[in-house]
Design a protein around this motif. Sequence first.
Motif, PDB file in Angstrom:
ATOM      1  N   SER A 284       0.841  -1.207   0.000  1.00 14.74           N
ATOM      2  CA  SER A 284       0.000   0.000   0.000  1.00 14.74           C
ATOM      3  C   SER A 284       0.876   1.256   0.000  1.00 14.74           C
ATOM      4  O   SER A 284       1.139   1.846   1.037  1.00 14.74           O
ATOM      5  CB  SER A 284      -0.932   0.002   1.209  1.00 14.74           C
ATOM      6  N   GLN A 286       2.063   5.084  -0.447  1.00 14.75           N
ATOM      7  CA  GLN A 286       1.391   6.348  -0.132  1.00 14.75           C
ATOM      8  C   GLN A 286       0.795   6.937  -1.411  1.00 14.75           C
ATOM      9  O   GLN A 286       1.365   6.796  -2.491  1.00 14.75           O
ATOM     10  CB  GLN A 286       2.405   7.331   0.440  1.00 14.75           C
ATOM     11  N   ASP A 334     -11.077   9.738   1.078  1.00 17.48           N
ATOM     12  CA  ASP A 334     -11.468   8.495   1.757  1.00 17.48           C
ATOM     13  C   ASP A 334     -11.395   7.287   0.825  1.00 17.48           C
ATOM     14  O   ASP A 334     -10.948   6.211   1.219  1.00 17.48           O
ATOM     15  CB  ASP A 334     -12.885   8.627   2.337  1.00 17.48           C
ATOM     16  N   TYR A 336      -9.498   6.640  -1.766  1.00 17.17           N
ATOM     17  CA  TYR A 336      -8.152   6.160  -2.107  1.00 17.17           C
ATOM     18  C   TYR A 336      -7.177   6.227  -0.940  1.00 17.17           C
ATOM     19  O   TYR A 336      -5.978   6.008  -1.127  1.00 17.17           O
ATOM     20  CB  TYR A 336      -7.587   6.955  -3.293  1.00 17.17           C
ATOM     21  N   LYS A 337      -7.694   6.570   0.228  1.00 20.00           N
ATOM     22  CA  LYS A 337      -6.820   6.690   1.415  1.00 20.00           C
ATOM     23  C   LYS A 337      -5.627   7.592   1.097  1.00 20.00           C
ATOM     24  O   LYS A 337      -4.453   7.200   1.218  1.00 20.00           O
ATOM     25  CB  LYS A 337      -6.316   5.313   1.870  1.00 20.00           C
ATOM     26  N   ASP A 339      -2.740  10.107   1.245  1.00 16.67           N
ATOM     27  CA  ASP A 339      -1.779  10.470   2.293  1.00 16.67           C
ATOM     28  C   ASP A 339      -1.426  11.953   2.247  1.00 16.67           C
ATOM     29  O   ASP A 339      -1.255  12.592   3.269  1.00 16.67           O
ATOM     30  CB  ASP A 339      -0.489   9.660   2.107  1.00 16.67           C
ATOM     31  N   ASP A 363     -14.103  10.590   6.795  1.00 18.71           N
ATOM     32  CA  ASP A 363     -13.141  10.104   7.776  1.00 18.71           C
ATOM     33  C   ASP A 363     -11.841  10.932   7.764  1.00 18.71           C
ATOM     34  O   ASP A 363     -11.418  11.471   8.784  1.00 18.71           O
ATOM     35  CB  ASP A 363     -12.873   8.616   7.463  1.00 18.71           C
ATOM     36  N   SER A 365      -8.929  10.257   7.880  1.00 19.47           N
ATOM     37  CA  SER A 365      -7.829   9.892   8.785  1.00 19.47           C
ATOM     38  C   SER A 365      -6.580   9.392   8.049  1.00 19.47           C
ATOM     39  O   SER A 365      -5.527   9.244   8.657  1.00 19.47           O
ATOM     40  CB  SER A 365      -8.293   8.836   9.791  1.00 19.47           C
ATOM     41  N   SER A 366      -6.702   9.146   6.730  1.00 19.99           N
ATOM     42  CA  SER A 366      -5.510   8.701   5.988  1.00 19.99           C
ATOM     43  C   SER A 366      -4.523   9.855   5.754  1.00 19.99           C
ATOM     44  O   SER A 366      -3.350   9.632   5.494  1.00 19.99           O
ATOM     45  CB  SER A 366      -5.919   8.117   4.631  1.00 19.99           C
ATOM     46  N   LYS A 368      -1.845  12.688   5.889  1.00 16.68           N
ATOM     47  CA  LYS A 368      -0.640  12.888   6.710  1.00 16.68           C
ATOM     48  C   LYS A 368      -0.015  14.258   6.500  1.00 16.68           C
ATOM     49  O   LYS A 368       0.576  14.820   7.417  1.00 16.68           O
ATOM     50  CB  LYS A 368       0.399  11.813   6.387  1.00 16.68           C
ATOM     51  N   CYS A 394      -1.839  17.100  10.862  1.00 24.27           N
ATOM     52  CA  CYS A 394      -1.079  17.054   9.607  1.00 24.27           C
ATOM     53  C   CYS A 394      -0.333  18.371   9.406  1.00 24.27           C
ATOM     54  O   CYS A 394      -0.951  19.427   9.398  1.00 24.27           O
ATOM     55  CB  CYS A 394      -2.018  16.863   8.418  1.00 24.27           C
TER      56      CYS A 394
END
Length: 639
Positions: A284, A286, A334, A336-337, A339, A363, A365-366, A368, A394
């Motif tokens: 996975s 980034q 969300d 593709y999560k 980063d 969400d 939360s992915s 960064k 972040c």
Amino acid sequence: MLIRTFDQYQAAYQHSIEDPEGFWAEIAQEFVWRKPWKKTLQWNFDEPSVQWFIGGKLNITENCLDRHLAERGDQPAIIWEPNDPHETGVTLTYRMLHDQVCRMANVLKRNGVAKGDRVCIYMPMVPELAISVLACARIGAVHSVVFGGFSAQSIADRINDAQCKVVITADGAYRGNKEIALKETVDDALIACPSVQKVIVLTRTRTPVSMIKGRDVWMEQELKLVTADCPAEEMDAEDILFILYTSGSTGKPKGVVHTCGGYMVYTAYTFQNVFQYDTAGGASPQVHFCTADIGWITGHSYIVYGPLACGATTLLFEGIPTWPDNGRFWDIVDKYKIDILYTAPTAIRSLMSFGLEKVENHDLSSLKVLGSVGEPINEEAWHWYDDHIGKNRCPIVDTWWQTETGGIMISPIAGVTKTKPTYATLPLPGVQPILVDENGQEIEGNGVSGNLCIKFPWPAIIRTTYGDHERCRQTYFSTYKGLYFTGDGCLRDEDGYYRITGRVDDVLNVSGHRIGTAEVENAINMHTGVVESAVVGYPHDIKGQGIYAYVIAEQMPEDHDAELTKRDILATVSRVIGPIAKPDKIQFVTGLPKTRSGKIMRRILRKIAEGDTANLGDTTTLLDPGVVDEIKAGALVEA
Ligand code: PRX
């Protein structure tokens, strides 16, 4: 190459100042070169002449594609999210992207494109756009991408300036709920472009298009006729990689030229460090989501070249942040999560205006790292981004740079440099900013402001303006002797942190799009009945800057409808430049504030546009001071 701590940043910075050549040579060695360079740097800012990695031979696509195949051939290189969320997206692994770039490169060859030829690309944000860009680089053709929002006239000007041989386009583009006829616009442009021999057309919207025999070919059909075998052309480090047109304070947009070696090294280095992209890859990797269009430098450097040179996964989004609703960016984050999210203050302000409903039901939360680019970010937008998108965990990298700089120049390094709202903070290694006063005297120390210049070359500095080197010298290297002048005003605070305060020349920054006032004036003046016009910027809540036009029109008949004429003027500007240059406000005036030598005093017009009519300063040098009262009175009506 990766900086992890502030001490490492300081050490790298110090090294880059004391021994720039050694510093960059060490970084450049991490890439694949067909032949090593003989001399790292040769420069003088008077001509100007800057050469990096002299004698080095390479192909940037070998670095962006081939060299990743063994280790990360099956890792996604490009993830494409279409305009319509119900349409299935595309994920291209490095192997697939390599294959498609080679095929497209062979299509270009089949259509007569050879090393050094210029190719104009006018396309929607689809994978084939990135593929076309890389296909040009593969065979050493010079790409000139033109943003899809420019008019036929603007395309024609750019094609003619660069004498492009081939155009790559699509039948149409989707943007939110709109369909835009790209090929039709290209057809209009080509009436005045004798250099163009072939047009390669991708099917996207399958809208009816005219296909001229002998000139126009379908990309899909061409791709069936080629193989995926296309060895990369060997390029000199200083061969042209691309031309990208950008606006200045005078005349028509100029073609900023970037070359193969330095641009590659610099975009990769800045991408990896600023965003702290973790290149471990694996199951996975980034995902980096830069929301810019590839038609601008941000897309060139941080959707295509920088990320791919680092073996990253880069997301390409065809649509707009507000369709089907204003949660679209957050849907993508969300899904593709994501980063790293890299966007512009104008997008943040626009999304802010809708409230938090669509943010809170995601969400996120992915995430960064958050990035900002293109214009100064105001404090409110910075905090909203920090609080609601990054949830205060972040780092925000406010990255200052320009089409001419090729890559990020002043910016925090995510998680390494302590951030400060609205500040681009500190120069990256290799970047030597200085502030100067009007006379070019260096302003030393902290807690000062002045005009931002750079005193030493970095690898991705502009090499020339295409076809007109003197213009490059005049624009960037003649204002202050021995310095590259950015055109930006800047403040350096007590901590030595830099904050860019905006352009000090007649360049506007509207929604992160760079537009010259002279260009807009020329377009307005083309409208029938317009005698003269003056355009200035004014603060705009969402766009950052809005365009305010003062227009002198010929005597109008009694029953003349001023509102209708304004709409006609907007249509003219759209036709001449493109919808992005349409004034937000038009005020008819009978005269403009001019000095006795005939120069328009924009300072006064700017103040009036800002609504700050109490502080117009000295108006005694005006030819006709009375004109100011009339404009002031009229401005109140407009507001
Ligand atoms: O005024 C600065 C502003 O955008 C200009 C460069 O525009 P362009 O060549 O289109 O490139 C934009 C994307 C790199 C600069 O002269 N600008 C860019 N980034 C910032 C900025 N102003 C303030 N803060 C920034 N982070």
